[in-house]
Design an enzyme around this catalytic site. Structure first.
Site, PDB file in Angstrom:
ATOM      1  CG  HIS A  99      40.166  69.679 -43.068  1.00 32.61           C
ATOM      2  ND1 HIS A  99      41.451  69.919 -43.518  1.00 32.61           N
ATOM      3  CD2 HIS A  99      40.236  68.526 -42.370  1.00 32.61           C
ATOM      4  CE1 HIS A  99      42.256  68.952 -43.115  1.00 32.61           C
ATOM      5  NE2 HIS A  99      41.548  68.100 -42.386  1.00 32.61           N
ATOM      6  CG  HIS A 101      37.693  65.960 -39.438  1.00 34.24           C
ATOM      7  ND1 HIS A 101      37.823  64.910 -40.307  1.00 34.24           N
ATOM      8  CD2 HIS A 101      38.925  66.532 -39.353  1.00 34.24           C
ATOM      9  CE1 HIS A 101      39.084  64.837 -40.731  1.00 34.24           C
ATOM     10  NE2 HIS A 101      39.774  65.815 -40.164  1.00 34.24           N
TER      11      HIS A 101
END
Ligand code: AMP
Ligand code: ZN
Length: 141
Positions: A99, A101
């Site tokens: 992922h 951010h």
């Protein structure tokens, strides 16, 4: 992948606040935001981390993150944005589905709880070590 919370979000079996998606990526709000508008962009296909993710997914996630960074600046009036990826438990990774951010940043600290930058950019490193590590890496790529 079983027992992956982000795969469960992709599958729709875990709750999330979805912001955007395309063929390869999903963007949703972080449940423990460090600033107003903190969100995550993930590949729909499971990859553990930066070392694992295929180039096509990394490209798609990065482009989605750029799009949402622009939207966050426009919509929330953010003063800046940090993109952050943690790769490996020793580098702060806690969810092992890749992922990025997207962290909108604000001068107004009631909207931004990120501490000061965790390194000291103004402190020069050991020049010999920098050169030797750079040379090793240049030879390895
Ligand atoms: P990292 O520590 O870089 O692996 O980041 C993991 C992030 O995922 C943290 O910021 C968590 O707050 C966030 N997170 C964990 N579970 C969820 C969830 N179910 N929905 C949204 N964000 C989550
Ligand atoms: Zn996963």
């Amino acid at each position: 992948m079983t027992d992956c919370i982000f795969c469960a979000i992709v599958a729709g079996t875990a709750p999330s606040v979805i912001v955007a998606e395309d063929e390869r990526t999903l963007a949703f709000m972080d449940i423990n935001p460090v600033s107003d508008g903190h969100l995550l962009v993930i590949p729909k296909a499971h990859s553990a981390d930066l070392l694992d993710i295929p180039p096509e997914d990394l490209t798609a996630v990065t482009l989605m993150a750029q799009r949402l960074a622009r939207d966050a600046v426009d919509e929330f009036g953010a003063d800046g944005v940090n993109l952050l990826n943690s790769c490996g438990a020793d580098a702060w990774q806690t969810v092992f589905h890749f992922h990025l951010h997207v962290i909108p940043r604000y001068l107004d600290k009631t909207r931004d709880r990120l501490p000061a930058v965790p390194w000291t950019p103004e402190v020069p490193g050991d020049r010999d070590l920098i050169v030797s590590l750079g040379s090793r890496l240049a030879a390895a790529v």
